[in-house]
Every structure is written in structure tokens, then in C-alpha cells.
Motif scaffolding. Structure first.
Motif, short mmCIF file in Angstrom:
data_model
loop_
_atom_site.label_atom_id
_atom_site.label_comp_id
_atom_site.label_asym_id
_atom_site.label_seq_id
_atom_site.Cartn_x
_atom_site.Cartn_y
_atom_site.Cartn_z
N GLY A 146 -49.06 6.50 -26.44
CA GLY A 146 -49.63 6.18 -25.35
C GLY A 146 -48.89 4.78 -25.15
O GLY A 146 -47.35 4.04 -25.51
N GLU A 147 -49.38 3.89 -23.77
CA GLU A 147 -48.83 2.71 -23.79
C GLU A 147 -49.26 1.39 -25.28
O GLU A 147 -49.85 1.70 -25.72
N LEU A 148 -48.37 0.84 -25.11
CA LEU A 148 -47.81 0.53 -26.32
C LEU A 148 -49.34 -0.91 -26.14
O LEU A 148 -49.34 -0.90 -25.17
N PRO A 149 -49.77 -1.75 -27.10
CA PRO A 149 -50.66 -2.68 -27.15
C PRO A 149 -50.14 -4.11 -26.72
O PRO A 149 -48.73 -4.21 -27.40
N SER A 150 -51.24 -4.84 -26.48
CA SER A 150 -50.68 -6.27 -26.33
C SER A 150 -50.19 -6.97 -27.82
O SER A 150 -50.91 -6.48 -29.39
N ALA A 196 -56.54 -14.17 -33.13
CA ALA A 196 -54.91 -13.81 -32.77
C ALA A 196 -54.77 -15.28 -32.08
O ALA A 196 -52.91 -15.63 -32.41
N ARG A 197 -55.21 -14.89 -31.13
CA ARG A 197 -55.01 -16.21 -29.59
C ARG A 197 -54.62 -17.68 -30.85
O ARG A 197 -53.66 -18.35 -29.99
N ARG A 198 -55.61 -17.68 -31.42
CA ARG A 198 -55.09 -19.28 -32.27
C ARG A 198 -54.44 -19.05 -32.88
O ARG A 198 -53.73 -20.37 -33.01
N ALA A 226 -49.19 -16.15 -26.47
CA ALA A 226 -50.22 -15.03 -26.07
C ALA A 226 -50.37 -13.41 -25.49
O ALA A 226 -51.36 -12.48 -25.45
N ASN A 227 -50.09 -14.08 -24.29
CA ASN A 227 -49.60 -12.56 -23.43
C ASN A 227 -49.24 -11.46 -23.84
O ASN A 227 -48.58 -10.51 -22.72
N ALA A 228 -48.46 -11.61 -24.74
CA ALA A 228 -47.16 -10.61 -24.23
C ALA A 228 -47.48 -9.62 -25.14
O ALA A 228 -48.72 -9.39 -25.86
N GLN A 229 -46.52 -8.24 -24.58
CA GLN A 229 -47.12 -7.02 -25.25
C GLN A 229 -46.16 -6.67 -26.48
O GLN A 229 -45.02 -6.95 -26.24
N THR A 247 -42.85 -3.49 -27.14
CA THR A 247 -42.11 -3.00 -26.58
C THR A 247 -41.60 -2.50 -27.37
O THR A 247 -41.65 -2.19 -28.40
N ALA A 248 -40.17 -1.02 -26.38
CA ALA A 248 -40.25 -0.36 -27.63
C ALA A 248 -39.12 -1.00 -28.99
O ALA A 248 -39.24 -0.47 -29.94
N ASP A 249 -38.69 -2.07 -28.67
CA ASP A 249 -37.98 -2.99 -28.81
C ASP A 249 -38.61 -3.03 -30.60
O ASP A 249 -37.88 -3.21 -31.34
N ASP A 250 -39.75 -3.56 -30.07
CA ASP A 250 -40.87 -3.58 -31.48
C ASP A 250 -41.37 -3.27 -32.57
O ASP A 250 -41.26 -3.20 -33.82
N VAL A 251 -40.82 -1.48 -32.80
CA VAL A 251 -40.58 -0.95 -33.45
C VAL A 251 -39.70 -0.79 -34.07
O VAL A 251 -38.08 0.01 -33.47
N LEU A 252 -40.13 -0.54 -35.17
CA LEU A 252 -39.33 -0.79 -36.54
C LEU A 252 -38.87 0.90 -36.76
O LEU A 252 -39.73 1.78 -36.75
N PRO A 253 -38.29 0.82 -37.47
CA PRO A 253 -37.91 2.70 -37.67
C PRO A 253 -38.90 2.79 -38.87
O PRO A 253 -39.68 2.60 -39.09
N GLY A 254 -39.58 4.41 -38.55
CA GLY A 254 -40.37 5.10 -39.09
C GLY A 254 -42.06 4.62 -38.14
O GLY A 254 -42.98 4.75 -38.25
N GLY A 255 -41.32 3.90 -36.99
CA GLY A 255 -43.14 3.88 -35.57
C GLY A 255 -44.02 2.15 -36.60
O GLY A 255 -45.04 2.42 -36.38
N VAL A 256 -43.52 1.47 -37.16
CA VAL A 256 -44.13 0.84 -38.12
C VAL A 256 -43.70 -0.65 -37.33
O VAL A 256 -42.39 -1.11 -36.52
#
Length: 419
Positions: free
Chosen positions: A349-353, A370-372, A389-392, A394-403
């Protein structure tokens, strides 16, 4: 070294042998045909079996001829073990495992030349053997009191041992005699835990054939604390890439402890003695460079998998710590990395923060941590520093294999997988 017995001794590959002087002389007389067996009790051979392969390769380099026996019949029975009665695997499954293991061992030994290896399956000479013939021709040579004196049998008498497992030693002994008759095999090798079975075969040939043959057993490889080398927290180190990835295989050897790494190098690398001695000396002078570990991991990964897989494993190890491009790794390699890092699988579903991903990966203990880490400039997403610290994700952050690879500081690395 021209004396293979001396080489095996130096490499730490001899725990037991029948008369050492007689065996040394036998090996010096000319090419010896010897055998080592592999029971198909799993879909793949493992680290313990690899020790036998390395011994066989050393023997073959010295001009001797190996027989690689895959136990299509003994694999249906199972050697007795201390823990209790084995569960018998279905015949069809064992037959499938026989073929997989035959293919594995065939890639690790040479079949060329006058001392090219022979593949054998003990099902060929036991499938049609009648019970009466087996008892008359084999069983009569085995005193029950000797069989009862075996350590594993004594340990199992109170808890119970079936006649099936009790009689396993007869089947393995029959293998030695059959290979002696068919191929002139005069030496059997195996792990030290098989010594009772191996020497029983020597005795069967003496009693029934009036011939003298030989045996050699390798030691159990251990870590400095005495525990078995070849096990990880996730289980056995297998040679099948689908069961232990080339990356995980390479990492296992790369993480060998300083106190034992040279011992492992002698066993699993085919470098000559002077080169290994040089590596040992340089490693002692600069242990932080892990020269011996890199040599060990590279050499054995080249043999079991391929130089290409070794290169991919090294590239992956560099990349996850920021010294290479993660996006250039294959999906298979990235998934192997994720598995080794204990990656958490995030819901579809929706990608996490990014904060949620850092916590889920285990590189931080909480969202506040994490924020610290982000505020202090020590949080990384796929080797890119996280500044928001508020970044989500995105699909561009997902490497091959969904990693997705997360890091805190230089050394704390984790991962998550997303569908």
C-alpha cells in the motif's frame, strides 16, 4: 610439496587415519583410487561436505583418482545421530536430492584426464539386493558386540534406536567393498564423525576379501569457542545459491575470526604454502585490514559459485556502507543483502515515512531516535543523507527487488522491503 599426506597434514585435514606410515607408503606407490560419500538428506551439500571436496581436490592434484558417491540408498535410511531417530524422507524426494547433489559435486571436481573423477550411486548395487543375500554376504561379518560398542549406538540405547539405523554401518561398509571390487578403491575419506562407519568398511574388506585398505578422516572445524564452524544464526551454510546466497556465503567467510582464519584458509583455499604463510604474516601485522579473511572469502566463493558472484558480493558489501552504487546491484543481490540484514517487510500500500522506515529497519530504536539521527546528520537512505525528518519514501527510493537500505552513521545498516 610432493607428498600429499604431508600436505593434508599441514592443511589440518587429517584427524584420524589407519596406519599412517602404511597409508603414506600406499599413496607414494602410485595413483590411488579413493572415495568419499554424500548422503542426500537435504537438497544441497553443506560446509561439512565442502571439507571433503577440498580434500578430494588436493588428492586429485597429487595424481590420485576420486570417486564421489551419492548415497541413493543410504540416504533413504540415514546414519544414526545422537539427537534421536531420523525422519525418513519419501523415496521420490531422496531421488530428486540425489540428482541435485550429483550436479553440485560434479561442478567441484575434475572428470578429465587419467585420474578423472567417477560418480557413483549406491542405489545401483543395493536396490536389487535381497535381504537373505545381504544377511549372508555382509551381516555375517559384523559381530553385534562391536556394533553395540559404537559411541552413537551406546548413546541411543536408552532412548531407543531402530534396527534400520542400527544397520546403517553395514550399508556404508558394503559401499567400500563394492567400490573396491568395481574400481580398485583402496581408501575412504570422510568426517571424523564417520570414523566408526569408515573403519567398519576397512574391516569388512579385510574379512571378506583378505585385502588391506585404508581410511582417513577430517576433523570437525570449529570456532575459537569450540562451536561448529559452518552454522550461522539463520542456520546451515549451504552450497546451493538458492539456500545460501553467494553474498551470504561470501560474508560468512569474510566474518571469520582472526584466531581461526588462517586455519580455515589452509582448508578452503588452494593457494600454496608459501603464499598462505605470507598472508598469515601480513594479517598478523595488520589484522584490521582482514587480508586473510578477504583471501578466504574470495577463493572459496570463486570455487563454489563463480568469480562473477564473488565480484558482485564484494560490490554489494562496499555499496551498503556507502562505497558503491546500490542501484547498480541486481535484484537477487539486493534481496540477499536484505535477508542478511534481517530486513523487515513493510505492509503493501502507501509507502511509509523515512522515519518509520528507519525504525522498522532496526538501525534506530524508535521514531524519536530516527528524528534525532536525521537532525544530527547521521541518517542515510540508500547512501543519501536524509535532511528532512518529514520525508516520505517514494517509488524512486525503492531499489530492484523492492529493497530500501537504511543506515545510521558509518556502520549501523539495516533494510526494509516493500511490495
Amino acid at each position: 610439496m610432493t607428498d600429499v599426506f604431508d600436505e593434508l597434514t599441514w592443511r589440518g585435514l587429517i584427524a584420524h587415519s589407519t596406519d599412517a606410515d602404511a597409508l603414506r607408503a600406499h599413496l607414494a606407490e602410485g595413483p590411488v583410487t579413493f572415495y568419499v560419500g554424500f548422503d542426500p538428506t537435504a537438497p544441497s551439500i553443506h560446509m561439512g561436505n565442502l571439507v571433503q571436496i577440498m580434500l578430494a581436490r588436493a588428492m586429485q592434484r597429487a595424481g590420485h583418482r576420486p570417486i564421489l558417491l551419492v548415497g541413493g540408498s543410504t540416504g533413504l535410511i540415514g546414519d544414526p545421530k545422537q539427537a534421536g531417530e531420523r525422519t525418513m524422507n519419501p523415496k521420490e524426494q531422496v531421488a530428486t536430492w540425489v540428482e541435485r547433489i550429483r550436479e553440485q559435486v560434479s561442478r567441484l571436481i575434475s572428470f578429465d584426464g587419467t585420474n578423472g573423477a567417477i560418480l557413483a550411486n549406491n542405489y545401483d548395487w543395493t536396490a536389487d539386493l535381497s535381504t537373505l543375500d545381504f544377511l549372508r554376504d555382509v551381516g555375517k561379518h559384523f559381530p553385534v558386540n562391536r556394533m553395540l560398542d559404537r559411541e552413537v549406538v551406546k548413546a541411543r540405547l536408552e532412548s531407543g534406536i531402530s534396527y534400520t539405523e542400527f544397520s546403517y554401518v553395514l550399508l556404508q561398509s558394503l559401499d567400500y567393498r563394492e567400490l573396491f571390487r568395481r574400481h580398485g578403491c583402496t581408501m575412504q575419506t570422510g568426517g571424523s564423525d564417520q570414523w566408526g562407519n569408515i573403519t567398519a568398511g576397512v574391516e569388512l574388506i579385510r574379512r571378506s576379501e583378505g585385502a588391506r585398505v585404508h581410511a582417513l578422516a577430517t576433523p570437525l572445524l570449529t570456532k575459537a569457542d569450540g562451536t561448529k564452524f559452518g552454522k550461522t544464526e539463520s542456520g546451515t551454510v549451504w552450497l546451493d545459491a538458492a539456500m545460501t546466497s553467494p553474498y551470504a556465503f561470501h560474508q560468512f567467510f569474510l566474518n571469520a575470526e582472526d584466531a581461526k582464519v588462517v586455519d580455515y584458509l589452509k582448508v578452503f583455499s588452494e593457494r600454496p604454502r608459501d603464499e598462505i604463510d605470507d598472508i598469515a604474516a601480513r594479517s598478523a601485522e595488520a589484522p584490521h585490514l582482514r587480508i586473510a579473511q578477504h583471501s578466504l572469502a574470495d577463493d572459496i566463493t570463486d570455487l563454489v559459485h563463480s568469480p562473477a558472484e564473488r565480484e558482485a558480493a564484494n560490490e554489494a558489501a562496499q555499496a551498503i556502507f556507502g562505497r558503491g552504487e546500490l542501484a547498480q546491484l541486481s535484484a537477487d543481490t539486493l534481496l540477499a543483502v536484505a535477508k542478511e540484514l534481517g530486513a523487515a517487510a513493510l505492509p503493501t500500500g502507501e509507502l511509509p515515512s523515512v522515519v518509520d522506515a528507519l525504525e522498522a529497519s532496526g538501525v534506530v530504536a524508535s521514531k524519536s531516535a530516527a528524528r534525532r539521527a536525521i537532525a544530527e546528520g547521521g541518517a542515510y537512505l540508500n547512501n543519501t543523507k536524509v535532511i528532512d525528518a518529514n520525508a516520505q519514501l517514494t517509488a524512486d527510493d525503492v531499489l530492484p527487488g523492492g529493497v530500501v537500505v537504511l543506515r545510521r552513521g558509518r556502520r549501523t545498516v539495516g533494510a526494509v522491503t516493500v511490495a
